[in-house]
Design a protein around this motif. Sequence first.
Motif, mmCIF file in Angstrom:
data_model
loop_
_atom_site.group_PDB
_atom_site.id
_atom_site.type_symbol
_atom_site.label_atom_id
_atom_site.label_comp_id
_atom_site.label_asym_id
_atom_site.label_seq_id
_atom_site.Cartn_x
_atom_site.Cartn_y
_atom_site.Cartn_z
ATOM 1 N N ARG A 148 0.667 -0.915 -0.486
ATOM 2 C CA ARG A 148 -0.188 0.012 -0.040
ATOM 3 C C ARG A 148 0.854 1.215 -0.287
ATOM 4 N N ASN A 149 2.353 0.987 0.971
ATOM 5 C CA ASN A 149 2.431 2.723 0.392
ATOM 6 C C ASN A 149 4.617 1.835 1.202
ATOM 7 N N MET A 150 4.865 2.154 0.195
ATOM 8 C CA MET A 150 6.427 1.787 -0.133
ATOM 9 C C MET A 150 7.272 2.647 0.297
ATOM 10 N N GLY A 151 8.083 3.279 1.221
ATOM 11 C CA GLY A 151 8.630 4.371 1.705
ATOM 12 C C GLY A 151 10.162 4.370 0.981
ATOM 13 N N TRP A 152 10.238 5.523 1.423
ATOM 14 C CA TRP A 152 11.705 5.742 0.042
ATOM 15 C C TRP A 152 12.411 7.045 0.779
ATOM 16 N N GLY A 153 13.699 6.557 1.076
ATOM 17 C CA GLY A 153 14.653 7.866 1.994
ATOM 18 C C GLY A 153 15.892 8.008 0.996
ATOM 19 N N VAL A 154 16.591 9.372 0.530
ATOM 20 C CA VAL A 154 17.411 9.178 -0.211
ATOM 21 C C VAL A 154 19.516 10.074 0.917
ATOM 22 N N ILE A 155 19.721 9.716 1.436
ATOM 23 C CA ILE A 155 20.167 10.113 1.894
ATOM 24 C C ILE A 155 22.213 10.391 1.014
ATOM 25 N N GLU A 156 22.603 11.468 1.423
ATOM 26 C CA GLU A 156 24.362 11.128 0.575
ATOM 27 C C GLU A 156 25.196 11.524 1.806
ATOM 28 N N VAL A 157 26.173 10.235 1.245
ATOM 29 C CA VAL A 157 27.459 9.983 2.720
ATOM 30 C C VAL A 157 28.339 10.400 2.011
ATOM 31 N N ASP A 158 29.300 11.002 2.685
ATOM 32 C CA ASP A 158 30.315 11.413 2.939
ATOM 33 C C ASP A 158 31.219 11.348 4.022
ATOM 34 N N GLY A 159 32.174 10.295 3.715
ATOM 35 C CA GLY A 159 32.505 9.897 5.124
ATOM 36 C C GLY A 159 32.124 9.368 6.165
ATOM 37 N N PRO A 160 32.139 10.177 6.966
ATOM 38 C CA PRO A 160 31.306 9.983 8.132
ATOM 39 C C PRO A 160 30.143 10.821 8.389
ATOM 40 N N ARG A 161 30.303 11.435 7.266
ATOM 41 C CA ARG A 161 29.500 12.306 7.517
ATOM 42 C C ARG A 161 27.860 11.910 6.629
ATOM 43 N N ILE A 162 26.680 12.155 6.942
ATOM 44 C CA ILE A 162 25.601 11.867 6.118
ATOM 45 C C ILE A 162 24.512 12.549 6.480
ATOM 46 N N ARG A 163 23.831 13.086 5.267
ATOM 47 C CA ARG A 163 23.017 14.348 5.119
ATOM 48 C C ARG A 163 21.574 14.109 3.812
ATOM 49 N N HIS A 164 20.756 14.579 4.944
ATOM 50 C CA HIS A 164 19.404 14.336 4.100
ATOM 51 C C HIS A 164 19.697 14.726 2.787
ATOM 52 N N VAL A 165 18.875 13.581 1.833
ATOM 53 C CA VAL A 165 18.417 14.401 0.263
ATOM 54 C C VAL A 165 17.149 14.444 -0.091
ATOM 55 N N ALA A 166 16.241 13.012 0.666
ATOM 56 C CA ALA A 166 15.102 13.503 -0.128
ATOM 57 C C ALA A 166 14.362 12.672 0.832
ATOM 58 N N ASN A 167 13.021 11.958 1.096
ATOM 59 C CA ASN A 167 12.290 11.471 0.952
ATOM 60 C C ASN A 167 11.074 11.446 1.161
ATOM 61 N N GLY A 168 10.190 10.284 0.224
ATOM 62 C CA GLY A 168 8.969 10.153 0.318
ATOM 63 C C GLY A 168 8.173 8.294 0.295
ATOM 64 N N THR A 169 6.935 8.513 -0.392
ATOM 65 C CA THR A 169 6.605 7.025 -0.391
ATOM 66 C C THR A 169 4.824 7.592 -1.467
ATOM 67 N N ILE A 170 5.435 6.257 -2.022
ATOM 68 C CA ILE A 170 5.092 5.726 -3.189
ATOM 69 C C ILE A 170 3.548 4.849 -2.367
ATOM 70 N N HIS A 171 2.452 5.717 -3.301
ATOM 71 C CA HIS A 171 1.099 4.582 -3.157
ATOM 72 C C HIS A 171 0.325 3.929 -3.693
ATOM 73 N N SER A 172 -0.580 3.033 -3.504
ATOM 74 C CA SER A 172 -0.888 2.336 -4.532
ATOM 75 C C SER A 172 -2.270 2.291 -4.411
ATOM 76 N N ASP A 173 -3.306 2.093 -5.187
ATOM 77 C CA ASP A 173 -4.227 1.916 -4.566
ATOM 78 C C ASP A 173 -5.232 1.143 -4.261
ATOM 79 N N GLY A 174 -5.561 0.363 -3.275
ATOM 80 C CA GLY A 174 -6.227 -1.437 -2.973
ATOM 81 C C GLY A 174 -7.325 -1.897 -3.494
ATOM 82 N N ALA A 175 -7.709 -0.553 -3.916
ATOM 83 C CA ALA A 175 -8.611 -1.485 -4.989
ATOM 84 C C ALA A 175 -8.467 -1.878 -6.385
#
Length: 169
Positions: free
Chosen positions: A11-38
């Motif tokens: 029903r809901n597929m979550g996704w998230g993208v981060i950027e990794v630079d050595g030990p540092r991480i940074r949020h890029v984007a996130n969201g949810t892909i929805h499908s119709d149960g009908a």
Amino acid sequence: MKVLGIDPGLRNMGWGVIEVDGPRIRHVANGTIHSDGAQDLGARLSVLFRGLCAVIATHAPDEAAVEQTFVNKDATGTLKLGQARGVALLAPAEAGISVGEYAPNAVKKTVVGVGHAAKEQVQHMVRIQLPGVIFDSPDAADALAIAICHSRHLQGRTLRVATPKRGAA
């Protein structure tokens, strides 16, 4: 390096993208892909696949990670979740991206430090590690945790490869 985390769901597929630079991480984007149960199962899986392919095309991740399926009491639900998970593995593989797989407890242990942490604890630690992040949904928060887990495991592998063994010259 960009890492795509995927929390598979029919029903809901979550996704998230981060950027990794050595030990540092940074949020890029996130969201949810929805499908119709009908809709029928094939149409729902197609929506998830096309949505995930669009995320991959937009953010061009270098690595991806997917949470492994847990078995619940409802066998039919477990099978359907497994099919959604198949889409989550297929989309990055089709794009030539290697995909790591992690058990839910491994994600929690990496992000929180405890393998049986509650969802709220996981979300809290993701917020600490990615300051200012706003989650599209709880599924997107889980996907970011999966991306963080994968990035930490990649860093551990890099350290083991880069560290010379004792006595080696």
